[in-house]
Enzyme design. Structure first.
Site, PDB file in Angstrom:
ATOM      1  N   ARG A 121      -0.437   6.118  16.189  1.00  0.00           N
ATOM      2  CA  ARG A 121      -0.305   7.452  15.616  1.00  0.00           C
ATOM      3  C   ARG A 121      -1.103   8.467  16.435  1.00  0.00           C
ATOM      4  O   ARG A 121      -2.001   8.100  17.184  1.00  0.00           O
ATOM      5  CB  ARG A 121      -0.739   7.489  14.142  1.00  0.00           C
ATOM      6  CG  ARG A 121      -1.982   6.713  13.802  1.00  0.00           C
ATOM      7  CD  ARG A 121      -2.148   6.536  12.271  1.00  0.00           C
ATOM      8  NE  ARG A 121      -3.322   5.696  11.988  1.00  0.00           N
ATOM      9  CZ  ARG A 121      -3.672   5.257  10.794  1.00  0.00           C
ATOM     10  NH1 ARG A 121      -2.965   5.556   9.733  1.00  0.00           N
ATOM     11  NH2 ARG A 121      -4.745   4.501  10.637  1.00  0.00           N
TER      12      ARG A 121
ATOM     13  N   ARG B 153      -9.075  -6.546  12.879  1.00  0.00           N
ATOM     14  CA  ARG B 153      -8.380  -5.651  13.777  1.00  0.00           C
ATOM     15  C   ARG B 153      -9.263  -4.437  13.998  1.00  0.00           C
ATOM     16  O   ARG B 153      -9.945  -3.978  13.064  1.00  0.00           O
ATOM     17  CB  ARG B 153      -7.062  -5.267  13.108  1.00  0.00           C
ATOM     18  CG  ARG B 153      -5.967  -4.874  14.013  1.00  0.00           C
ATOM     19  CD  ARG B 153      -5.436  -5.975  14.880  1.00  0.00           C
ATOM     20  NE  ARG B 153      -4.578  -5.342  15.886  1.00  0.00           N
ATOM     21  CZ  ARG B 153      -4.275  -5.864  17.044  1.00  0.00           C
ATOM     22  NH1 ARG B 153      -4.729  -7.061  17.402  1.00  0.00           N
ATOM     23  NH2 ARG B 153      -3.494  -5.209  17.878  1.00  0.00           N
TER      24      ARG B 153
ATOM     25  N   ARG C 164      10.108   5.689  -2.510  1.00  0.00           N
ATOM     26  CA  ARG C 164      10.492   6.647  -3.565  1.00  0.00           C
ATOM     27  C   ARG C 164      11.963   7.029  -3.489  1.00  0.00           C
ATOM     28  O   ARG C 164      12.484   7.255  -2.396  1.00  0.00           O
ATOM     29  CB  ARG C 164       9.633   7.911  -3.461  1.00  0.00           C
ATOM     30  CG  ARG C 164       8.140   7.627  -3.548  1.00  0.00           C
ATOM     31  CD  ARG C 164       7.390   8.878  -3.970  1.00  0.00           C
ATOM     32  NE  ARG C 164       5.951   8.674  -3.915  1.00  0.00           N
ATOM     33  CZ  ARG C 164       5.173   9.073  -2.903  1.00  0.00           C
ATOM     34  NH1 ARG C 164       5.701   9.715  -1.871  1.00  0.00           N
ATOM     35  NH2 ARG C 164       3.884   8.839  -2.939  1.00  0.00           N
TER      36      ARG C 164
ATOM     37  N   TYR D  79      -9.424  -5.030   2.246  1.00  0.00           N
ATOM     38  CA  TYR D  79      -8.787  -3.834   2.788  1.00  0.00           C
ATOM     39  C   TYR D  79      -8.992  -2.685   1.795  1.00  0.00           C
ATOM     40  O   TYR D  79      -8.068  -2.199   1.168  1.00  0.00           O
ATOM     41  CB  TYR D  79      -7.304  -4.136   2.978  1.00  0.00           C
ATOM     42  CG  TYR D  79      -6.502  -3.191   3.853  1.00  0.00           C
ATOM     43  CD1 TYR D  79      -7.005  -1.973   4.296  1.00  0.00           C
ATOM     44  CD2 TYR D  79      -5.217  -3.542   4.245  1.00  0.00           C
ATOM     45  CE1 TYR D  79      -6.251  -1.141   5.097  1.00  0.00           C
ATOM     46  CE2 TYR D  79      -4.442  -2.710   5.043  1.00  0.00           C
ATOM     47  CZ  TYR D  79      -4.965  -1.510   5.459  1.00  0.00           C
ATOM     48  OH  TYR D  79      -4.198  -0.687   6.246  1.00  0.00           O
TER      49      TYR D  79
ATOM     50  N   ARG E  80       0.848  -1.202   0.000  1.00  0.00           N
ATOM     51  CA  ARG E  80       0.000   0.000   0.000  1.00  0.00           C
ATOM     52  C   ARG E  80       0.884   1.253   0.000  1.00  0.00           C
ATOM     53  O   ARG E  80       0.464   2.296  -0.466  1.00  0.00           O
ATOM     54  CB  ARG E  80      -0.871   0.034   1.272  1.00  0.00           C
ATOM     55  CG  ARG E  80      -2.035  -0.919   1.259  1.00  0.00           C
ATOM     56  CD  ARG E  80      -2.684  -0.979   2.639  1.00  0.00           C
ATOM     57  NE  ARG E  80      -3.263   0.277   3.083  1.00  0.00           N
ATOM     58  CZ  ARG E  80      -4.477   0.736   2.768  1.00  0.00           C
ATOM     59  NH1 ARG E  80      -5.260   0.022   1.983  1.00  0.00           N
ATOM     60  NH2 ARG E  80      -4.924   1.875   3.242  1.00  0.00           N
TER      61      ARG E  80
ATOM     62  N   GLU F  33      -4.260   6.984  18.623  1.00  0.00           N
ATOM     63  CA  GLU F  33      -4.899   5.777  18.071  1.00  0.00           C
ATOM     64  C   GLU F  33      -4.176   4.537  18.587  1.00  0.00           C
ATOM     65  O   GLU F  33      -2.965   4.408  18.429  1.00  0.00           O
ATOM     66  CB  GLU F  33      -4.842   5.833  16.540  1.00  0.00           C
ATOM     67  CG  GLU F  33      -5.448   4.602  15.877  1.00  0.00           C
ATOM     68  CD  GLU F  33      -5.494   4.708  14.349  1.00  0.00           C
ATOM     69  OE1 GLU F  33      -5.557   5.829  13.798  1.00  0.00           O
ATOM     70  OE2 GLU F  33      -5.447   3.644  13.697  1.00  0.00           O
TER      71      GLU F  33
ATOM     72  N   ASP G 248     -10.030   1.073   0.412  1.00  0.00           N
ATOM     73  CA  ASP G 248     -10.137   2.487   0.739  1.00  0.00           C
ATOM     74  C   ASP G 248     -11.488   3.004   0.240  1.00  0.00           C
ATOM     75  O   ASP G 248     -12.196   2.305  -0.503  1.00  0.00           O
ATOM     76  CB  ASP G 248      -8.980   3.269   0.101  1.00  0.00           C
ATOM     77  CG  ASP G 248      -7.708   3.161   0.937  1.00  0.00           C
ATOM     78  OD1 ASP G 248      -7.820   2.903   2.144  1.00  0.00           O
ATOM     79  OD2 ASP G 248      -6.614   3.331   0.375  1.00  0.00           O
TER      80      ASP G 248
END
Ligand code: FAD
Ligand code: UDP
Length: 370
Positions: free
Chosen positions: A280, A249, A175, A349, A171, A303, A351
């Site tokens: 996070r 989860r 770079r 999963y 995901r 979180e 989005d």
């Protein structure tokens, strides 16, 4: 009686219902929570203008122009571009891993054309990565994996990364440039008024029953339905867990109203180290740079990842889940007059843009529109 009874008011349910109504069908939406919007629900914190995404920061992103045009019928977006930082041993780095992360972590000054050879020297010899750990090491090498991925992943998924599918880590891009946007997608932003008004507009003119669990009176709701029931809840729950419970989860949030203009300087700060219990910290103010917020306050949300099968958010996809899922999917095929859709019913999963795309496809097939 209704043509369609839709179970769940998240994106799959809301888009399907909107399309059904637009095509002249009657539809009702049942939602067991006390609000619409599924996990995209947002609201303003107390008497502030700070818009909170109740189930974690949601960034809308897609490369699909027709889908972008569709969602823009229901909201205007701001020009927010998601950038994530991560804290490792009290130092802040950029995520996903890019040239800036590599240079800061190793204290070097590589140029883009040098990164590939540099990382190759750290990767070791993994020719056929078969799990998340092997895949991550094959992409970024062991040092970066141990610093930024291993601890976070163990906290997020509650298990050793060797047990997880490689697809979870792909995901995230890796770079060789300083480009640090979290997503590659061309269309990106946060709805100006938050997410809930999108659902209010999609569901305009459609009866919505809040606080109703479909399973409490299934036969009544099936009797109310002429065509099909559209189910967007967990697939294992639908079949009464007859092959067992899939691994899901969940997450838990701890919110603090802080008397500061700015707590962390960014919308999402990840915590890579296993010793920090949360994954996070969100600071939603930073999602809306177009707004003038009060300077004297901000809201932060820590979180924590956990198991709570009453609130399943992420499909885990262990090997054992794949076998169980196949058993449930075989049963789904035998269910007449049912449509199963979305992250929970498909155990995918997904989005937001992927859920919306699949709901539009399901609606087109079902309603016979082009
Ligand atoms: P949901 O939103 O889960 O909706 C299903 C609805 O069905 C729920 O409201 C539920 O209460 C209801 N329901 C279930 N069972 C019953 C029943 N028996 N009776 C009545 N109602 C029922 N996506 C992005 O694109 N960008 C992001 O930045 C992003 N961040 C995320 C962060 C977190 C922490 C999480 C958990 C997800 C994130 N997502 C993000 C994914 C996004 O939330 C999902 O893709 C989307 O919400 C899925 O929509 P859905 O309709 O499939 O399911
Ligand atoms: N990940 C990580 N470190 C990070 C961010 C992500 O190890 O700082 C891994 C982790 O396994 C996570 C996965 O990458 O579950 C996908 O991250 P993403 O941000 O897409 O997760 P989501 O926003 O869906 O929770």
């Amino acid at each position: 009686m209704y043509d369609y009874v839709v179970v769940g008011s998240g994106f799959f349910g809301a888009v399907f219902a909107q399309q059904a109504r637009e095509n002249g069908k009657s539809v009702i939406v049942l939602e067991k929570r006390d609000h619409i919007g599924g996990n995209c629900y947002s609201y303003n914190y107390e008497d502030t203008e700070i818009n909170i995404h109740a189930y974690g920061t949601h960034i809308f992103h897609t490369n699909n122009k027709p889908l972008w045009d569709y969602i823009n019928r229901f909201t205007e977006f701001n020009r927010y571009q998601h950038r994530v930082l991560t804290t490792h041993k009290d130092q802040v780095y950029s995520m996903p891993i890019n040239l800036g992360t590599v240079n800061s972590f190793y204290g070097v000054n590589l140029k883009p054309k040098e990164v590939e050879d540099f990382l190759a020297s750290k990767r070791g010899d993994i020719s056929n990565p078969s799990n998340l750990e092997e895949k991550a090491i094959s992409l970024i090498g062991k040092d970066l994996y141990e610093a930024f991925i291993k601890g976070y992943t163990m906290k997020q998924w509650g298990c050793d990364p060797t047990k997880l599918p490689a697809s979870i880590i792909t995901r995230l891009p890796v770079r060789n440039s300083y480009h640090d946007s979290y997503f590659n997608d061309i269309y990106q932003g946060i709805p100006l008024e938050g997410y809930t008004p999108i659902f209010t507009r999609m569901l305009e003119g459609i009866p919505v029953e809040l606080g109703i669990d479909f399973f409490e009176d299934q036969s009544y709701w099936r009797d109310q339905c002429r065509e099909k029931v559209v189910y967007t809840g967990p697939i294992d729950r639908y079949f009464d867990y007859q092959f067992g419970s899939l691994n899901w989860r969940s997450v838990r949030f701890e919110m603090d109203h802080v008397p500061l203009e700015d707590y962390q300087g960014t919308s999402v700060m990840n915590y890579a180290d296993a010793e920090i219990p949360y994954t996070r910290i969100h600071e939603p103010k930073h999602l809306h740079l177009e707004k003038t917020h009060k300077p004297s306050e901000t809201v932060i949300i820590r979180e924590y990842s956990q198991v709570d099968n009453d609130a399943p958010y992420y499909p885990v996809n262990f090997e054992e889940d794949k076998t169980m899922l196949k058993q449930y999917q075989d049963l789904q095929l035998q269910e007449k007059n049912m449509i199963f859709g979305g992250r929970l019913a498909q155990y995918k999963y997904y989005d937001m843009h992927q859920v919306i795309a699949s709901a539009l496809t399901a609606a087109k097939q079902e309603l016979g529109v082009s």
